[in-house]
Design a protein around this motif. Structure first.
Motif, short mmCIF file in Angstrom:
data_model
loop_
_atom_site.label_atom_id
_atom_site.label_comp_id
_atom_site.label_asym_id
_atom_site.label_seq_id
_atom_site.Cartn_x
_atom_site.Cartn_y
_atom_site.Cartn_z
N LEU A 97 52.41 94.12 57.84
CA LEU A 97 52.59 93.16 56.76
C LEU A 97 51.30 92.42 56.47
O LEU A 97 50.53 92.10 57.37
N GLN A 98 51.08 92.15 55.20
CA GLN A 98 49.90 91.41 54.79
C GLN A 98 50.09 89.93 55.12
O GLN A 98 51.18 89.38 54.98
N TYR A 99 49.01 89.27 55.55
CA TYR A 99 49.07 87.86 55.91
C TYR A 99 49.27 86.99 54.68
O TYR A 99 48.53 87.10 53.71
N GLN A 100 50.29 86.16 54.72
CA GLN A 100 50.54 85.15 53.69
C GLN A 100 50.77 83.84 54.41
O GLN A 100 51.74 83.70 55.16
N PRO A 101 49.89 82.87 54.22
CA PRO A 101 49.89 81.67 55.06
C PRO A 101 51.24 80.97 55.21
O PRO A 101 51.68 80.72 56.32
N PHE A 102 51.90 80.67 54.12
CA PHE A 102 53.15 79.91 54.25
C PHE A 102 54.23 80.71 54.97
O PHE A 102 54.91 80.19 55.86
N TRP A 103 54.41 81.97 54.60
CA TRP A 103 55.48 82.76 55.18
C TRP A 103 55.22 83.09 56.65
O TRP A 103 56.16 83.33 57.41
N HIS A 104 53.98 83.08 57.06
CA HIS A 104 53.67 83.30 58.47
C HIS A 104 53.78 82.00 59.28
O HIS A 104 53.89 82.04 60.50
N GLU A 105 53.73 80.87 58.62
CA GLU A 105 53.91 79.58 59.30
C GLU A 105 55.39 79.19 59.40
O GLU A 105 55.76 78.37 60.23
N LEU A 106 56.23 79.77 58.57
CA LEU A 106 57.65 79.40 58.55
C LEU A 106 58.37 79.64 59.89
O LEU A 106 59.08 78.74 60.36
N PRO A 107 58.22 80.78 60.55
CA PRO A 107 58.89 80.94 61.85
C PRO A 107 58.39 79.93 62.89
O PRO A 107 59.16 79.47 63.73
N ILE A 108 57.11 79.59 62.82
CA ILE A 108 56.56 78.58 63.73
C ILE A 108 57.21 77.23 63.44
O ILE A 108 57.60 76.51 64.37
N TRP A 109 57.35 76.88 62.17
CA TRP A 109 57.98 75.62 61.80
C TRP A 109 59.41 75.55 62.34
O TRP A 109 59.81 74.53 62.92
#
Length: 125
Positions: A97-109
């Motif tokens: 998957l291509q890195y997309q900042p918000f969608w990659h931070e969502l599971p962390i949130w």
């Protein structure tokens, strides 16, 4: 039949008639001050999520997002942040998957908010 989270089951009729499971009541703060603090903390967490979404096009957003979450859920949240960040990053790399900042931070949130709430409003009081 007893009603606890230690292994005893609810009947189907009891599950339908209860408006909320008992564990939700056990996780909620007991005092009005605790509830006020929990609501303020959750509001701050949602504000961080909105900030991340609104600033998703800015290249430094993940850095600020991470620091805000770290402040809200320190110290246990930092462990969750590392575990979920590395795990999700590895998974997305393996899948391609291509890195997309918000969608990659969502599971962390999600992980940090769950762990942080547990830390501040269930474990510590």
């Amino acid at each position: 039949m007893t009603h606890s989270l230690t292994g005893n089951c609810f009947s189907a009729l009891e599950l339908i008639t209860y408006s909320q499971p008992r564990f939700i009541h056990q996780m909620a703060p007991k005092t009005w001050l605790g509830r006020l603090l929990a609501m303020a903390w959750l509001l701050a967490c949602v504000a961080v999520l909105v900030f991340g979404y609104e600033q998703r096009a800015i290249h430094d957003m993940p850095v600020a997002f991470t620091w805000f979450l770290l402040v809200l859920a320190f110290p246990v949240g930092s462990l969750a942040m590392v575990v979920v960040g590395v795990g999700f990053g590895t998974l997305t790399t393996l899948v391609g998957l291509q890195y997309q900042p918000f969608w990659h931070e969502l599971p962390i949130w999600i992980a940090v908010v769950v762990i942080g709430y547990w830390q501040w409003f269930v474990l510590l009081p």
